[in-house]
Write a protein that holds these residues in place. Structure first.
Motif, PDB file in Angstrom:
ATOM      1  N   GLU A 100       0.821  -1.217   0.000  1.00 14.91           N
ATOM      2  CA  GLU A 100       0.000   0.000   0.000  1.00 14.91           C
ATOM      3  C   GLU A 100       0.855   1.267   0.000  1.00 14.91           C
ATOM      4  N   PHE A 101       2.173   1.104  -0.121  1.00 18.40           N
ATOM      5  CA  PHE A 101       3.146   2.196  -0.137  1.00 18.40           C
ATOM      6  C   PHE A 101       3.392   2.822   1.229  1.00 18.40           C
ATOM      7  N   ASP A 102       2.981   2.163   2.302  1.00 15.86           N
ATOM      8  CA  ASP A 102       3.414   2.614   3.625  1.00 15.86           C
ATOM      9  C   ASP A 102       4.911   2.351   3.712  1.00 15.86           C
ATOM     10  N   LEU A 103       5.633   3.236   4.398  1.00 18.13           N
ATOM     11  CA  LEU A 103       7.075   3.081   4.564  1.00 18.13           C
ATOM     12  C   LEU A 103       7.359   2.685   6.003  1.00 18.13           C
ATOM     13  N   LEU A 104       8.259   1.734   6.184  1.00 13.92           N
ATOM     14  CA  LEU A 104       8.612   1.228   7.505  1.00 13.92           C
ATOM     15  C   LEU A 104      10.046   1.611   7.836  1.00 13.92           C
ATOM     16  N   PHE A 105      10.249   2.112   9.050  1.00 12.35           N
ATOM     17  CA  PHE A 105      11.571   2.489   9.540  1.00 12.35           C
ATOM     18  C   PHE A 105      11.741   1.903  10.933  1.00 12.35           C
ATOM     19  N   ILE A 106      12.980   1.568  11.295  1.00 11.69           N
ATOM     20  CA  ILE A 106      13.266   1.149  12.667  1.00 11.69           C
ATOM     21  C   ILE A 106      14.250   2.141  13.267  1.00 11.69           C
ATOM     22  N   MET A 107      14.170   2.283  14.603  1.00  8.75           N
ATOM     23  CA  MET A 107      15.055   3.217  15.301  1.00  8.75           C
ATOM     24  C   MET A 107      15.003   2.940  16.791  1.00  8.75           C
ATOM     25  N   ASN A 108      15.999   3.426  17.496  1.00  9.37           N
ATOM     26  CA  ASN A 108      16.057   3.305  18.944  1.00  9.37           C
ATOM     27  C   ASN A 108      15.114   4.336  19.560  1.00  9.37           C
ATOM     28  N   ASP A 109      14.473   3.971  20.660  1.00  7.70           N
ATOM     29  CA  ASP A 109      13.507   4.887  21.261  1.00  7.70           C
ATOM     30  C   ASP A 109      14.120   6.145  21.866  1.00  7.70           C
ATOM     31  N   ALA A 110      15.429   6.179  22.064  1.00  5.81           N
ATOM     32  CA  ALA A 110      16.078   7.357  22.636  1.00  5.81           C
ATOM     33  C   ALA A 110      16.568   8.340  21.568  1.00  5.81           C
ATOM     34  N   THR A 111      16.454   7.978  20.295  1.00  2.00           N
ATOM     35  CA  THR A 111      16.977   8.853  19.247  1.00  2.00           C
ATOM     36  C   THR A 111      16.122  10.105  19.083  1.00  2.00           C
ATOM     37  N   GLU A 112      16.782  11.150  18.599  1.00  2.00           N
ATOM     38  CA  GLU A 112      16.087  12.409  18.357  1.00  2.00           C
ATOM     39  C   GLU A 112      14.950  12.229  17.358  1.00  2.00           C
ATOM     40  N   LYS A 113      15.200  11.457  16.295  1.00  4.98           N
ATOM     41  CA  LYS A 113      14.162  11.279  15.268  1.00  4.98           C
ATOM     42  C   LYS A 113      12.927  10.599  15.842  1.00  4.98           C
ATOM     43  N   PHE A 114      13.116   9.596  16.702  1.00  9.37           N
ATOM     44  CA  PHE A 114      11.967   8.916  17.295  1.00  9.37           C
ATOM     45  C   PHE A 114      11.179   9.860  18.186  1.00  9.37           C
ATOM     46  N   GLN A 115      11.885  10.599  19.030  1.00 12.12           N
ATOM     47  CA  GLN A 115      11.219  11.557  19.908  1.00 12.12           C
ATOM     48  C   GLN A 115      10.486  12.625  19.087  1.00 12.12           C
ATOM     49  N   ASN A 116      11.116  13.064  17.996  1.00 10.59           N
ATOM     50  CA  ASN A 116      10.456  14.024  17.106  1.00 10.59           C
ATOM     51  C   ASN A 116       9.161  13.447  16.541  1.00 10.59           C
ATOM     52  N   LEU A 117       9.215  12.191  16.106  1.00 10.03           N
ATOM     53  CA  LEU A 117       8.035  11.554  15.503  1.00 10.03           C
ATOM     54  C   LEU A 117       6.884  11.424  16.491  1.00 10.03           C
ATOM     55  N   LEU A 118       7.205  11.193  17.746  1.00 14.05           N
ATOM     56  CA  LEU A 118       6.149  11.100  18.755  1.00 14.05           C
ATOM     57  C   LEU A 118       5.453  12.452  18.932  1.00 14.05           C
ATOM     58  N   ARG A 119       6.244  13.527  18.907  1.00 11.52           N
ATOM     59  CA  ARG A 119       5.688  14.872  19.116  1.00 11.52           C
ATOM     60  C   ARG A 119       5.115  15.499  17.850  1.00 11.52           C
ATOM     61  N   HIS A 120       5.749  15.209  16.718  1.00 14.06           N
ATOM     62  CA  HIS A 120       5.372  15.817  15.438  1.00 14.06           C
ATOM     63  C   HIS A 120       5.338  14.718  14.372  1.00 14.06           C
ATOM     64  N   PRO A 121       4.231  14.023  14.199  1.00 16.57           N
ATOM     65  CA  PRO A 121       4.197  12.858  13.313  1.00 16.57           C
ATOM     66  C   PRO A 121       4.187  13.169  11.814  1.00 16.57           C
ATOM     67  N   TYR A 122       4.060  14.439  11.429  1.00 19.67           N
ATOM     68  CA  TYR A 122       4.078  14.780  10.007  1.00 19.67           C
ATOM     69  C   TYR A 122       5.523  14.799   9.532  1.00 19.67           C
ATOM     70  N   VAL A 123       5.843  13.965   8.516  1.00 22.31           N
ATOM     71  CA  VAL A 123       7.225  13.792   8.078  1.00 22.31           C
ATOM     72  C   VAL A 123       7.341  13.907   6.563  1.00 22.31           C
ATOM     73  N   THR A 124       8.564  14.083   6.150  1.00 23.23           N
ATOM     74  CA  THR A 124       8.902  14.047   4.733  1.00 23.23           C
ATOM     75  C   THR A 124       9.956  12.966   4.543  1.00 23.23           C
ATOM     76  N   VAL A 125       9.792  12.180   3.498  1.00 23.86           N
ATOM     77  CA  VAL A 125      10.750  11.133   3.150  1.00 23.86           C
ATOM     78  C   VAL A 125      11.182  11.379   1.706  1.00 23.86           C
ATOM     79  N   TYR A 126      12.492  11.357   1.486  1.00 22.70           N
ATOM     80  CA  TYR A 126      13.027  11.544   0.139  1.00 22.70           C
ATOM     81  C   TYR A 126      13.881  10.335  -0.204  1.00 22.70           C
ATOM     82  N   LEU A 127      13.708   9.840  -1.431  1.00 21.89           N
ATOM     83  CA  LEU A 127      14.585   8.773  -1.895  1.00 21.89           C
ATOM     84  C   LEU A 127      14.792   8.908  -3.389  1.00 21.89           C
TER      85      LEU A 127
END
Length: 147
Positions: free
Chosen positions: A41-68
């Motif tokens: 369905e074109f959902d994108l999956l990422f893994i990360m440590n729960d202490a990382t800045e990106k993870f904490q950012n995603l919890l607070r601000h879930p709107y993201v941009t992905v470029y590839l």
């Protein structure tokens, strides 16, 4: 999206192994290069440590941009590079939920080198559900889509 556009997007996502994930911090955006996987369905999956800045950012601000992009197969000097910019909403996949194992399988099928990280209890998996995208092909075919 038309069928031909879906095929182009699916081909690019299947071809590329890393994406740039841009999250919004309290003051600055954070961009990280990440292994990823995609669902049918074109959902994108990422893994990360729960202490990382990106993870904490995603919890607070879930709107993201992905470029590839597929620059290694394109002509950089004439910008004949297939690429896509995806804007979406991130959500965490619960480790003890029904989706964890099937999505973990999808992720590891594409990125088996990431398997050791799944041993850590601090590992988190995030799904980005696309809301809009902008695609440009190496052959100069371009389109925009909303989900």
């Amino acid at each position: 999206m038309e069928a031909a556009q879906k095929e182009r997007l699916a081909a690019l996502l299947a071809e590329v192994r890393v994406a740039i994930l841009v999250t919004q911090g309290e003051q600055w955006p954070t961009a990280t290069m990440q292994a990823f996987a995609e669902t049918p369905e074109f959902d994108l999956l990422f893994i990360m440590n729960d202490a990382t800045e990106k993870f904490q950012n995603l919890l607070r601000h879930p709107y993201v941009t992905v470029y590839l992009d597929a620059r290694e197969k394109g002509k950089v000097e004439t910008f004949e590079i297939s690429r896509v910019l995806i804007q979406g909403i991130a959500s965490e996949i619960a480790r003890d939920g029904a989706e964890w194992e099937p999505l973990k399988e999808i992720f590891l099928k594409k990125s088996p080198f990431e398997a050791p990280f799944f041993r850590y209890p601090t590992l988190r998996m995030m799904r980005v559900r696309p809301k809009r995208l902008s695609y440009a092909g190496a052959d100069r075919v371009a389109f925009k889509a909303e989900f």
